[in-house]
Design an enzyme around this catalytic site. Structure first.
Site, PDB file in Angstrom:
ATOM      1  N   GLU A  70     -37.377  -2.300   2.095  1.00  0.00           N
ATOM      2  CA  GLU A  70     -38.893  -2.800   1.753  1.00  0.00           C
ATOM      3  C   GLU A  70     -39.111  -4.113   2.287  1.00  0.00           C
ATOM      4  OE1 GLU A  70     -39.625   0.761  -1.405  1.00  0.00           O
ATOM      5  OE2 GLU A  70     -39.258  -1.183  -2.096  1.00  0.00           O
ATOM      6  N   CYS A 108     -41.983 -11.237   2.373  1.00  0.00           N
ATOM      7  CA  CYS A 108     -40.604 -11.281   1.525  1.00  0.00           C
ATOM      8  C   CYS A 108     -39.706 -10.109   2.173  1.00  0.00           C
ATOM      9  CB  CYS A 108     -40.660 -10.923   0.090  1.00  0.00           C
ATOM     10  SG  CYS A 108     -39.467 -10.853  -0.826  1.00  0.00           S
ATOM     11  N   CYS A 122     -27.964  -3.191  -3.696  1.00  0.00           N
ATOM     12  CA  CYS A 122     -27.382  -4.466  -4.052  1.00  0.00           C
ATOM     13  C   CYS A 122     -26.398  -4.103  -4.843  1.00  0.00           C
ATOM     14  CB  CYS A 122     -28.267  -5.406  -4.652  1.00  0.00           C
ATOM     15  SG  CYS A 122     -27.927  -6.925  -5.193  1.00  0.00           S
ATOM     16  N   CYS A 158     -28.325  -6.905 -11.617  1.00  0.00           N
ATOM     17  CA  CYS A 158     -28.902  -7.479 -12.512  1.00  0.00           C
ATOM     18  C   CYS A 158     -29.882  -6.559 -13.397  1.00  0.00           C
ATOM     19  CB  CYS A 158     -29.800  -8.758 -11.777  1.00  0.00           C
ATOM     20  SG  CYS A 158     -28.936  -9.756 -10.888  1.00  0.00           S
ATOM     21  N   CYS A 208     -33.494  -5.637 -12.675  1.00  0.00           N
ATOM     22  CA  CYS A 208     -34.054  -5.320 -11.264  1.00  0.00           C
ATOM     23  C   CYS A 208     -33.634  -3.866 -10.741  1.00  0.00           C
ATOM     24  CB  CYS A 208     -33.168  -6.546 -10.271  1.00  0.00           C
ATOM     25  SG  CYS A 208     -33.257  -6.211  -8.670  1.00  0.00           S
ATOM     26  N   GLY A 240     -31.544  -6.918  -2.105  1.00  0.00           N
ATOM     27  CA  GLY A 240     -30.222  -7.345  -1.607  1.00  0.00           C
ATOM     28  C   GLY A 240     -30.137  -8.921  -1.956  1.00  0.00           C
ATOM     29  N   GLU A 241     -28.793  -9.088  -1.663  1.00  0.00           N
ATOM     30  CA  GLU A 241     -28.498 -10.763  -2.349  1.00  0.00           C
ATOM     31  C   GLU A 241     -28.217 -11.348  -1.052  1.00  0.00           C
ATOM     32  OE1 GLU A 241     -28.194 -13.182  -4.577  1.00  0.00           O
ATOM     33  OE2 GLU A 241     -27.230 -14.300  -2.716  1.00  0.00           O
ATOM     34  N   SER A 250     -33.002 -17.151  -1.377  1.00  0.00           N
ATOM     35  CA  SER A 250     -32.795 -16.893  -2.881  1.00  0.00           C
ATOM     36  C   SER A 250     -31.456 -16.411  -3.241  1.00  0.00           C
ATOM     37  CB  SER A 250     -33.961 -15.971  -3.178  1.00  0.00           C
ATOM     38  OG  SER A 250     -33.569 -15.704  -4.498  1.00  0.00           O
ATOM     39  N   SER A 293     -32.256 -17.503  -8.673  1.00  0.00           N
ATOM     40  CA  SER A 293     -32.615 -16.657  -9.771  1.00  0.00           C
ATOM     41  C   SER A 293     -31.792 -16.759 -11.162  1.00  0.00           C
ATOM     42  CB  SER A 293     -32.513 -15.168  -9.116  1.00  0.00           C
ATOM     43  OG  SER A 293     -33.061 -14.953  -8.123  1.00  0.00           O
ATOM     44  N   LEU A 294     -32.499 -17.659 -12.084  1.00  0.00           N
ATOM     45  CA  LEU A 294     -31.530 -18.357 -13.223  1.00  0.00           C
ATOM     46  C   LEU A 294     -31.812 -17.312 -14.420  1.00  0.00           C
ATOM     47  CD1 LEU A 294     -29.969 -20.703 -13.778  1.00  0.00           C
ATOM     48  CD2 LEU A 294     -31.866 -21.640 -15.100  1.00  0.00           C
ATOM     49  N   HIS A 295     -33.239 -16.945 -14.877  1.00  0.00           N
ATOM     50  CA  HIS A 295     -33.549 -16.205 -15.842  1.00  0.00           C
ATOM     51  C   HIS A 295     -33.036 -16.475 -17.240  1.00  0.00           C
ATOM     52  CE1 HIS A 295     -35.258 -14.567 -12.221  1.00  0.00           C
ATOM     53  NE2 HIS A 295     -34.263 -14.063 -11.631  1.00  0.00           N
ATOM     54  N   CYS A 345     -41.354  -8.786  -7.807  1.00  0.00           N
ATOM     55  CA  CYS A 345     -40.191  -9.062  -8.008  1.00  0.00           C
ATOM     56  C   CYS A 345     -39.488  -8.253  -8.992  1.00  0.00           C
ATOM     57  CB  CYS A 345     -40.009 -10.666  -8.700  1.00  0.00           C
ATOM     58  SG  CYS A 345     -40.728 -11.865  -7.814  1.00  0.00           S
TER      59      CYS A 345
HETATM   60  S1  SF4 Z   1     -31.818  -9.550  -8.458  1.00  0.00           S
HETATM   61 FE1  SF4 Z   1     -31.133  -9.741  -6.464  1.00  0.00          FE
HETATM   62  S2  SF4 Z   1     -28.856 -10.145  -6.928  1.00  0.00           S
HETATM   63 FE2  SF4 Z   1     -29.671  -9.044  -8.817  1.00  0.00          FE
HETATM   64  S3  SF4 Z   1     -29.683  -6.729  -8.468  1.00  0.00           S
HETATM   65 FE3  SF4 Z   1     -31.778  -7.433  -7.693  1.00  0.00          FE
HETATM   66  S4  SF4 Z   1     -31.331  -7.889  -5.619  1.00  0.00           S
HETATM   67 FE4  SF4 Z   1     -29.445  -7.697  -6.526  1.00  0.00          FE
END
Ligand code: SF4
Length: 339
Positions: free
Chosen positions: A92, A105, A112, A116, A119, A159-160, A191, A214-216, A333
Site C-alpha cells: 500500500e 508514503c 513487517c 509494534c 500497528c 515494513g521497516e 523512518s 518512531s519513538l512512541h 499511520c
Molecule cells: S510500526 Fe513500522 S516497524 Fe513497527 S510493526 Fe509497523 S511497520 Fe513494522
C-alpha cells in the site's frame, strides 16, 4: 522465467549491462530519460534506441513491477493505492497532498517482522523485502498514471526500511539521482522503529536525507511493551546512535510519537519524551492515534493532546501535532495492512 524489472538497475549497473552488449554508455542516460523523465512503459517507444537493442531489452527486462489493484480517496484528500506485485502479494502507498507539497508514503516490505503492538502492518508478520524497483515504481506510478508532481517522499509505509537497507538505499539513490527522478535528498525521509546498526548505515550514505525515529514512549519499560525492538536496542543505545548520526550529518532528527489514550499520554510520558528530545535536539511530531479495527487502543482526547503538547513546549521542545491523514480509508499511520 519471470523477467526482472529494469527499474532495479542503477545507472552504473545499466551502463555495465550495455557495455556487455557493446553499446555506448550514453545509451544508459537515454534509457533512464525514457523511464524516469518521459515515463514510458514500453521499450518499443524508446525511439532513439536501435531496434536490436530494444528487442534485446524486451527479452530480458520488463518495466513496472506493479499493477494497481485498488484506489481509495479519503474525505481529507489523502489517497491510498493498493498495488499488486508480480508474485500476487500486495503493498500500500499513500498520497498526502497539501497546499505546498505532495508527499507520498512508500512501503518497503510486504508485512513487517517487528510487531509494534499499535500497528496493523505487523499483524500478519513478515512476508518479504521489496526490491528497489518495487519501491521506486510506487512513485513512478503516481507520477505517470495520475500526473502528480511528487515533492516529498517518506519511507514510512508498510515494513521497516532499515530492515531492507540494500533495496532502500538503492531506491533512494535512484529517486535522488538527477538522471532519474531528481528528488532532493532533503525531501526524502527514512523512518525507523530503532534499528541501531541501520541508523549508522544511513549516516554513512553521505546523503542529506532526513531520519525519523518512531519513538512512541519515553522510557524503556513502556517502549519495550509497545515495540519489541526496544528489548534489542533499548533507549540508551538508540539515543547514542541518534547522537552519532547528528554529529556525523548535522541533520536534525525527528521523533514520531503516536499518542494513544491512557497508554503513553501522561505527564510522566511527556517528561521522558522531552528529556530524550532535548538531548537529541530533535523535533517532535505528535500523531494522535487512529483506530485500527483489530486492535484495542483508543485515540486520545483532544484536551489530552493539547496538554501533552504544552508539557513538551514548557520544557523547550520543538513540537508539532500532525493529524494522521486517511483514517477513513485505513491509510493513516499504523493502519496499513496486508489484505
Ligand atoms: S510500526 Fe513500522 S516497524 Fe513497527 S510493526 Fe509497523 S511497520 Fe513494522
Amino acid at each position: 522465467m519471470r523477467k526482472k524489472s529494469i527499474l532495479d538497475l542503477s545507472i552504473d549497473e545499466l551502463k555495465e549491462q550495455l557495455e556487455d552488449l557493446k553499446e555506448p554508455s550514453y545509451r544508459a542516460q537515454q534509457i533512464f530519460s525514457w523511464l524516469y523523465k518521459k515515463r514510458m512503459y514500453s521499450f518499443d517507444d524508446m525511439r532513439n534506441l536501435p531496434a536490436p537493442l530494444r528487442e534485446r531489452l524486451k527479452t530480458v527486462y520488463n518495466i513496472t513491477p506493479l499493477r494497481l489493484s485498488r484506489h481509495l480517496k479519503s474525505k481529507d484528500k489523502s489517497e491510498k493505492f493498493v498495488f499488486e506485485l508480480q508474485d500476487d502479494r500486495f503493498i500500500e502507498t499513500v498520497l498526502i497532498p497539501s497546499k505546498k507539497r505532495n508527499t507520498v508514503c512508500l512501503s518497503t516490505q510486504v508485512g513487517c517482522r517487528y510487531g509494534c503492538i499499535y500497528c496493523a502492518s505487523g499483524l500478519k508478520g513478515f512476508v518479504r523485502d521489496l526490491r528497489p524497483s518495487e519501491i521506486t515504481a510506487q512513485v513512478l506510478f503516481l507520477q505517470r498514471e495520475f500526473n502528480i508532481h511528487i515533492t516529498n517522499i517518506v519511507l514510512m509505509g508498510m515494513g521497516e526500511p532499515l530492515d531492507n537497507f540494500l533495496s532502500v538505499s538503492k531506491a533512494i539513490g535512484i529517486m535522488n539521482s538527477p538522471e532519474a527522478m531528481g528528488i532532493a535528498a532533503r525531501k526524502i525521509t527514512v523512518s525507523t522503529c530503532g534499528i541501531v546498526p541501520g541508523i549508522e548505515k544511513v549516516s554513512r550514505l553521505g546523503l542529506q536525507v532526513n531520519l525519523s525515529i518512531s519513538l512512541h514512549a519515553g522510557d524503556d519499560r513502556l517502549r519495550s511493551r509497545l515495540m519489541p525492538i526496544n528489548k534489542r536496542y533499548p533507549l540508551k543505545l538508540l539515543t547514542s546512535a541518534c547522537e552519532d548520526y547528528f554529529k556525523k550529518t548535522n541533520r536534525r532528527i525527528t521523533l514520531e510519537y503516536v499518542l494513544v489514550k491512557d497508554l503513553n499520554d501522561s505527564l510522566r510520558d511527556a517528561n521522558g519524551l522531552s528529556a530524550i528530545a532535548r538531548r537529541l535536539k530533535a523535533q517532535v511530531n505528535i500523531i494522535p492515534y487512529s483506530r485500527v479495527a483489530s486492535l484495542e487502543f483508543d485515540p486520545p482526547l483532544q484536551k489530552d493532546v493539547k496538554a501533552f503538547k504544552t508539557n513538551l513546549q514548557r520544557k523547550g521542545v520543538n513540537v508539532t501535532v500532525r493529524e494522521s491523514k486517511g483514517s477513513d480509508i485505513s491509510a493513516a499511520c499504523g493502519q496499513l495492512a496486508l489484505p
